[in-house]
Write a protein that holds these residues in place. Structure first.
Motif, short mmCIF file in Angstrom:
data_model
loop_
_atom_site.label_atom_id
_atom_site.label_comp_id
_atom_site.label_asym_id
_atom_site.label_seq_id
_atom_site.Cartn_x
_atom_site.Cartn_y
_atom_site.Cartn_z
N TYR A 109 6.12 1.80 3.63
CA TYR A 109 5.27 1.41 4.74
C TYR A 109 4.83 2.63 5.55
O TYR A 109 3.68 2.71 6.03
CB TYR A 109 6.00 0.42 5.64
N ARG A 112 2.00 4.06 3.76
CA ARG A 112 0.77 3.29 3.99
C ARG A 112 0.12 3.66 5.31
O ARG A 112 -1.10 3.82 5.40
CB ARG A 112 1.10 1.79 3.97
N ARG A 113 0.94 3.82 6.37
CA ARG A 113 0.40 4.09 7.68
C ARG A 113 -0.15 5.49 7.81
O ARG A 113 -1.12 5.72 8.54
CB ARG A 113 1.49 3.89 8.75
N PRO A 116 -3.50 6.53 4.40
CA PRO A 116 -4.26 5.31 4.09
C PRO A 116 -5.17 5.45 2.87
O PRO A 116 -5.33 4.48 2.12
CB PRO A 116 -5.07 5.08 5.37
N TRP A 119 -3.01 5.25 -0.18
CA TRP A 119 -2.45 3.90 -0.28
C TRP A 119 -3.48 2.90 -0.80
O TRP A 119 -3.15 2.01 -1.57
CB TRP A 119 -1.92 3.46 1.08
N ILE A 123 -2.83 0.54 -4.02
CA ILE A 123 -2.86 -0.93 -3.95
C ILE A 123 -3.90 -1.49 -4.93
O ILE A 123 -3.66 -2.52 -5.59
CB ILE A 123 -3.15 -1.39 -2.52
N THR A 151 1.65 -7.24 -2.64
CA THR A 151 0.56 -6.34 -2.30
C THR A 151 -0.41 -6.96 -1.30
O THR A 151 -1.38 -6.31 -0.91
CB THR A 151 -0.23 -5.95 -3.57
N VAL A 156 2.41 -6.74 2.91
CA VAL A 156 2.55 -5.30 3.02
C VAL A 156 2.11 -4.78 4.38
O VAL A 156 2.67 -3.84 4.91
CB VAL A 156 1.74 -4.61 1.89
#
Length: 604
Positions: A109, A112-113, A116, A119, A123, A151, A156
């Protein structure tokens, strides 16, 4: 982590310049999952359907410097294909585990943050695999729908509306903050998590099958300094974490189980002896460090250096706060009496009544006019006062005592057998011996007097003194426990008397006393107490010294060990009296066991 980055070039792949270990961990975990994903897409011929049409990772044998094997046998080709399909299925299941696991999901996570763009590509490829994978249909642990659910945005993205506590929902990481703030990972959760390594070290020290050669004081002191520096905590929080972890260690053994494992006495030793010695070392190190009244600061201004008593003051504040943790302070049944005496001592002090230790040897707590129920904090404070870490002003802390009294109870006998009467010259009668065995010594002077009797007394007095040292003074004399263990260690190799003129080893005359020592420290708790205080190497040294003396000063060797037992056996058979035979036989068996530890093949 820097070495891994230098090999895998993670910073270059993800375009992040920061070299902090926490950032590299996130990049590393993210790269593992992404490599598994690209390898699975390549196995199923789906990699060309991605936006980049190729993998940024080395996923083929030629790229990974793995030898390829040309296979022409039809059966081997079929087996190879089945194996490859199976490996693809396993790889996809592992991807699902990374997304479901509590720790790795939080790390992903963070990726992801903070990454981006990367990510989004990840995904997209993952959804492509979930929708088109043939291998995923053969999985019994993960379905296409479950993978696509992992996903999805509701899964997520970790929406703030999600309130479930399931480990498979990753909402807990929302409080962690950005990747750049690694401190948020520590302060976002429970403060007790900071001291988990300490909990593990304390529990490992209770392992009855492991005897450390290094003092637990040294190990824990180094660990505390490391944790305090890494966590950036104050000494107040550090000491509070230390006391709480030690109290939890004791509470886990409130109802001891049967079996050869260290029990309550070892855990009480850790709390009331080892930990107080650790605190003493930390305070001594701070107060003993060279200090100047003024130091030159980085801003070209003179400023005062931190007060050298800050560590000691934080100890006081941590013990005052410790009184709020009532659930951890309930004393085990075996130390209720000691806790009550500690509380009564404080109550008498604040009442202005001065009594000596002899008073507590003969008083019954039920005779006190008010409730003197004590807890584990009273024992901790007494241990700290005994080692000059605190003063008696602790007795005046709010809520420390239950009240005050005006006079002592009338039903107190003038004198009873105990350490006080023994120090005044009372003989070692059977009643006195039982009293000294069942109650711990309170001062080093009392131990020194017993040790002198064990060395220079009569045969019966030596046995009695050894028995006393191995009694409550060793198990529950927390304020002087290290000295008790040292005296016992020294008695294992008693000195040669100045007037000894015999041809045999002088140890034969100490056989009965040595037997009392061996029996007295035979319990698992006693062995672990010696281990916690780092005395096992010294015990071994004294046993080796005895072994050398039995060899009449000749160097120890496997062959000499083998010959020695024959000589001892002949010596035993040649003795005329039963008492002499028993003494020599004791030396023979005892040294046989220890020699078997050193020279197993020759002794056998």
């Amino acid at each position: 982590m820097k070495s891994i980055d230098a090999t895998l070039h993670l910073s270059e792949v993800f375009g992040l310049q920061a070299m902090e270990p926490g950032i590299l961990v996130v990049e590393f975990i993210f790269s593992i999952v992404w490599q598994l994903l690209d390898a699975s897409l390549d196995d199923e011929g789906l990699l060309e359907l991605t936006a980049e049409r190729m993998s940024r990772w080395a996923i083929k044998p030629q790229e990974m410097e793995i030898d390829g094997h040309d296979i022409y046998d039809e059966k081997k080709i079929e087996y190879h294909e089945r194996l490859q399909n199976f490996n693809t299925t396993i790889a996809i299941e592992i991807i699902g585990q990374f997304l479901q696991n509590k720790m790795t999901s939080r790390i992903l996570y963070l990726a992801r943050r903070n990454m981006p763009t990367h990510w989004a590509g990840f995904i997209q490829s993952l959804r492509l695999l979930g929708a088109n994978s043939a291998a995923l249909k053969n999985s019994k642990a993960l379905t296409s729908e479950a993978l696509l659910e992992l996903t999805s945005d509701s899964r997520v993205v970790l929406s703030r509306e999600c309130k479930t506590s399931s480990l498979q929902k990753f909402h807990a990481v929302m409080a962690f903050g950005s990747l750049a703030s690694s401190a948020g990972l520590c302060h976002g959760g429970s403060r007790s998590d900071l001291w988990l390594p300490l909990d593990l070290v304390l529990e490992d020290a209770m392992d009855g099958y492991l005897v450390n050669t290094t003092s637990a004081i040294e190990i824990i002191t180094g660990l505390i300094k490391t944790l305090q520096a890494i966590n950036g905590t104050s000494w107040h929080d550090t000491f509070l974490g230390l006391w709480i972890a030690s109290l939890r260690l004791v509470q886990r053994e409130r109802d001891p189980i049967e079996g050869p494992v260290p029990r309550l006495d070892t855990r009480l030793c850790m709390l009331l002896s080892i930990i107080t010695l650790v605190v003493a070392d930390l305070i001594e190190e701070e107060e003993g460090a060279p200090t100047d009244e003024m130091v030159y600061g980085s801003t070209n201004h003179w400023k005062e250096k931190k007060c050298p008593r800050k560590c000691r003051d934080d100890l006081v504040s941590s013990l005052r706060v410790l009184g709020d943790y009532q659930g951890l302070l309930a004393p085990p049944q075996s130390v209720v009496s000691a806790a009550n005496q500690a509380a009564a001592r404080a109550m008498l002090f604040v009442s202005g009544i001065n009594v000596g230790s002899a008073y507590f040897e003969c008083i019954n707590m039920k005779d006190m006019p008010i409730n003197c129920s004590g807890n584990m904090r009273h024992l901790i404070v007494e241990a700290c006062i005994a080692r000059n870490l605190l003063d008696t002003s602790a007795y005046f802390w709010p809520g420390y005592v239950n009240g005050r009294i005006n006079q002592l109870p009338y039903s107190v006998p003038a004198q009873s057998p105990g350490w006080s009467s023994f120090m005044k010259g009372a003989p070692l009668t059977s009643v006195m011996i039982n009293a000294l065995v069942s109650s711990p010594a309170s001062s080093l002077a009392e131990l020194e007097k017993i040790f002198d009797i064990a060395v220079n007394g009569s045969d019966d007095e030596k046995i009695s003194a050894a028995t006393i040292l191995c009694g409550a003074s060793l198990l529950r004399g927390w304020n002087i426990q290290e000295y008790t263990a040292q005296f016992i260690t020294r008695l294992m190799s008693p000195p040669v008397p100045s007037d000894y003129a015999g041809s045999d080893s002088h140890l034969i005359d100490y056989a009965a006393m040595l037997n009392a020592l061996i029996v007295g420290i035979a319990s698992v708790d006693c062995v672990q107490i010696f281990s916690l205080h780092g005395l096992v190497p010294y015990c071994s040294l004294f046993w080796l010294q005895r072994y050398f003396r039995l060899l009449q000063g000749k160097p120890a060797s496997p062959m000499r060990a083998k010959c020695c037992w024959g000589q001892l056996a002949q010596l035993c058979l040649g003795q005329t009296t039963k008492k002499r035979k028993v003494k020599v036989m004791y030396i023979f068996i005892e040294n046989f066991l220890y020699s078997f530890y050193i020279f197993p093949a020759q002794t056998e």
